[in-house]
Write a protein that holds these residues in place. Structure first.
Motif, mmCIF file in Angstrom:
data_model
loop_
_atom_site.group_PDB
_atom_site.id
_atom_site.type_symbol
_atom_site.label_atom_id
_atom_site.label_comp_id
_atom_site.label_asym_id
_atom_site.label_seq_id
_atom_site.Cartn_x
_atom_site.Cartn_y
_atom_site.Cartn_z
ATOM 1 N N THR A 88 0.335 -0.970 0.005
ATOM 2 C CA THR A 88 0.311 -0.097 0.075
ATOM 3 C C THR A 88 1.203 0.837 -0.261
ATOM 4 N N GLU A 89 2.015 1.014 0.805
ATOM 5 C CA GLU A 89 2.979 2.362 0.506
ATOM 6 C C GLU A 89 3.150 2.632 -0.327
ATOM 7 N N TYR A 90 4.072 1.682 -0.960
ATOM 8 C CA TYR A 90 4.773 1.342 -2.767
ATOM 9 C C TYR A 90 3.695 2.074 -3.901
ATOM 10 N N GLN A 91 2.399 1.403 -3.492
ATOM 11 C CA GLN A 91 0.702 1.988 -4.297
ATOM 12 C C GLN A 91 1.085 3.886 -4.128
ATOM 13 N N ASN A 92 1.247 4.109 -3.038
ATOM 14 C CA ASN A 92 1.102 5.046 -2.413
ATOM 15 C C ASN A 92 1.983 6.080 -2.654
ATOM 16 N N LEU A 93 2.633 5.862 -2.715
ATOM 17 C CA LEU A 93 3.883 6.418 -3.638
ATOM 18 C C LEU A 93 4.254 6.456 -4.801
ATOM 19 N N LEU A 94 4.436 5.546 -5.313
ATOM 20 C CA LEU A 94 4.082 5.463 -7.273
ATOM 21 C C LEU A 94 2.839 6.547 -8.185
ATOM 22 N N GLU A 95 1.705 6.584 -6.697
ATOM 23 C CA GLU A 95 0.819 7.928 -7.515
ATOM 24 C C GLU A 95 1.339 9.324 -7.569
ATOM 25 N N GLU A 96 2.626 9.374 -6.660
ATOM 26 C CA GLU A 96 4.063 10.804 -6.617
ATOM 27 C C GLU A 96 4.581 10.758 -7.446
ATOM 28 N N SER A 97 5.474 9.454 -7.255
ATOM 29 C CA SER A 97 7.099 9.870 -7.830
ATOM 30 C C SER A 97 7.389 8.191 -8.620
ATOM 31 N N GLU A 98 7.406 8.033 -8.983
ATOM 32 C CA GLU A 98 7.765 6.477 -9.393
ATOM 33 C C GLU A 98 9.259 6.613 -8.986
ATOM 34 N N TYR A 99 9.470 7.323 -8.754
ATOM 35 C CA TYR A 99 11.445 6.893 -8.367
ATOM 36 C C TYR A 99 10.782 6.851 -7.241
ATOM 37 N N ALA A 100 10.325 7.123 -6.038
ATOM 38 C CA ALA A 100 10.439 7.086 -4.986
ATOM 39 C C ALA A 100 9.245 5.691 -4.461
ATOM 40 N N ALA A 101 8.843 5.780 -5.441
ATOM 41 C CA ALA A 101 8.090 4.085 -4.944
ATOM 42 C C ALA A 101 8.930 3.168 -5.451
ATOM 43 N N TRP A 102 10.369 3.429 -7.262
ATOM 44 C CA TRP A 102 10.860 1.711 -7.429
ATOM 45 C C TRP A 102 11.956 1.617 -5.727
ATOM 46 N N LEU A 103 13.007 3.213 -5.404
ATOM 47 C CA LEU A 103 13.396 3.227 -4.310
ATOM 48 C C LEU A 103 13.211 3.204 -2.890
ATOM 49 N N ALA A 104 12.649 3.054 -2.453
ATOM 50 C CA ALA A 104 11.367 1.563 -1.848
ATOM 51 C C ALA A 104 11.352 0.487 -1.998
ATOM 52 N N ALA A 105 10.841 -0.434 -2.938
ATOM 53 C CA ALA A 105 10.675 -1.042 -3.598
ATOM 54 C C ALA A 105 12.073 -1.805 -3.476
ATOM 55 N N TRP A 106 13.084 -1.770 -4.476
ATOM 56 C CA TRP A 106 14.233 -2.178 -4.461
ATOM 57 C C TRP A 106 15.576 -1.815 -3.659
ATOM 58 N N GLY A 107 15.407 -0.526 -3.309
ATOM 59 C CA GLY A 107 16.599 -0.308 -2.582
ATOM 60 C C GLY A 107 17.760 0.209 -3.329
ATOM 61 N N PHE A 108 19.193 -0.273 -2.820
ATOM 62 C CA PHE A 108 20.320 0.436 -3.070
ATOM 63 C C PHE A 108 20.684 -0.217 -4.007
ATOM 64 N N ARG A 109 20.934 -0.390 -5.935
ATOM 65 C CA ARG A 109 21.258 -0.951 -6.734
ATOM 66 C C ARG A 109 21.668 -0.846 -8.032
ATOM 67 N N ALA A 110 22.467 -1.283 -8.457
ATOM 68 C CA ALA A 110 22.127 -0.055 -10.195
ATOM 69 C C ALA A 110 20.766 -0.463 -10.936
#
Length: 268
Positions: free
Chosen positions: A143-165
């Motif tokens: 749910t937090e991922y989807q909420n971030l996705l509505e505002e910023s795809e970048y924020a959602a991707w980072l929240a889901a995947w963390g630190f990596r290339a």
């Protein structure tokens, strides 16, 4: 911190291909079609938040201790991002593009989710050898991922995947038996890959001394705190660089093109 650039990039690459299987397949395809045993990496890109604990400079330190220097600065107003690129004096070493999200420009809700995420990172995590490809240090719900996705795809991707290339990049200049980026794109499309068409299949060109294209991100499963979802992971980029007026090959980036490359992780 890593003792060598090659070690660091090897770690980043192994982590990247673990969620981007198409990268291995594209390597094989390009080696077969061009005769290149080695596919040269032009640059990688990393994403982070501008929170003091993990801001751009914290990630950059891992490269700076290995001799990298900051070269260009970029501002992506619409996507709420700052970025810098880093180069090594040995230009055979890949360039590094690090961006950070201006968290304060998001809604209060989004800021709270990001604050909660960052608080879960241990104080010493950012200085470990493997931090740049350590993935996620936190629990986050779908749910937090989807909420971030509505505002910023970048924020959602980072929240889901963390630190990596977020991506590696094939240097088209180093490929044999292909004349330009257009021919590389043709090979990819014939092999069934979907290219990012935001802003055109090829972003930039000879006039800005850099032409870029990219695949759309692979999909991979992410374990959120409440469920697993298949979401966009990472993508592969292709860059062709052109000479400046002085004859030297341009080493920088073009903000207008990079802006569209970010959209390679959008859900296609």
């Amino acid at each position: 911190m890593h003792t060598s650039i090659d070690e660091l990039f090897a770690g980043l690459w192994q982590d990247y291909v673990s969620i981007t299987p198409s990268a291995h397949a594209i390597h094989h395809l390009l080696s077969e079609k061009t005769g290149n045993k080695v596919i040269v990496n032009d640059h990688i890109a990393l994403r982070t938040f501008n929170h003091p604990k993990v801001e751009l400079g914290v990630l950059a330190k891992h490269f700076e201790t290995l001799g990298y220097e900051a070269k260009g600065e970029y501002d992506f107003k619409a996507k709420k991002l700052n970025a810098k690129h880093f180069e090594h004096k040995d230009l055979t070493k890949p360039k590094v593009f690090i961006s950070e999200l201006k968290v304060e420009e998001l809604s209060n809700n989004a800021q709270q989710v990001i604050e909660k995420i960052v608080l879960q990172i241990s104080a010493d995590a950012t200085s470990t050898d493997t931090f740049l490809y350590s993935g996620r240090h936190w629990q986050v719900s779908s749910t937090e991922y989807q909420n971030l996705l509505e505002e910023s795809e970048y924020a959602a991707w980072l929240a889901a995947w963390g630190f990596r290339a977020n991506h590696f990049t094939v240097s088209v200049n180093h490929l044999k038996n292909v004349r330009n980026l257009q021919e590389v794109n043709q090979l990819l499309k014939e092999a069934g890959y979907t290219l990012n068409t935001a802003g055109g299949e090829i972003k930039g060109g000879r006039d800005v001394c850099l032409a870029q294209s990219s695949t759309m991100a692979d999909k991979a499963s992410v374990d959120f705190s409440d469920q697993s979802l298949d979401i966009p992971s990472c993508f592969y980029e292709f860059a062709e660089r052109f000479p400046l007026a002085n004859g030297e090959i341009y080493q920088g980036f073009v903000a207008a093109s990079a802006d569209k490359i970010f959209e390679s992780t959008h859900t296609s």
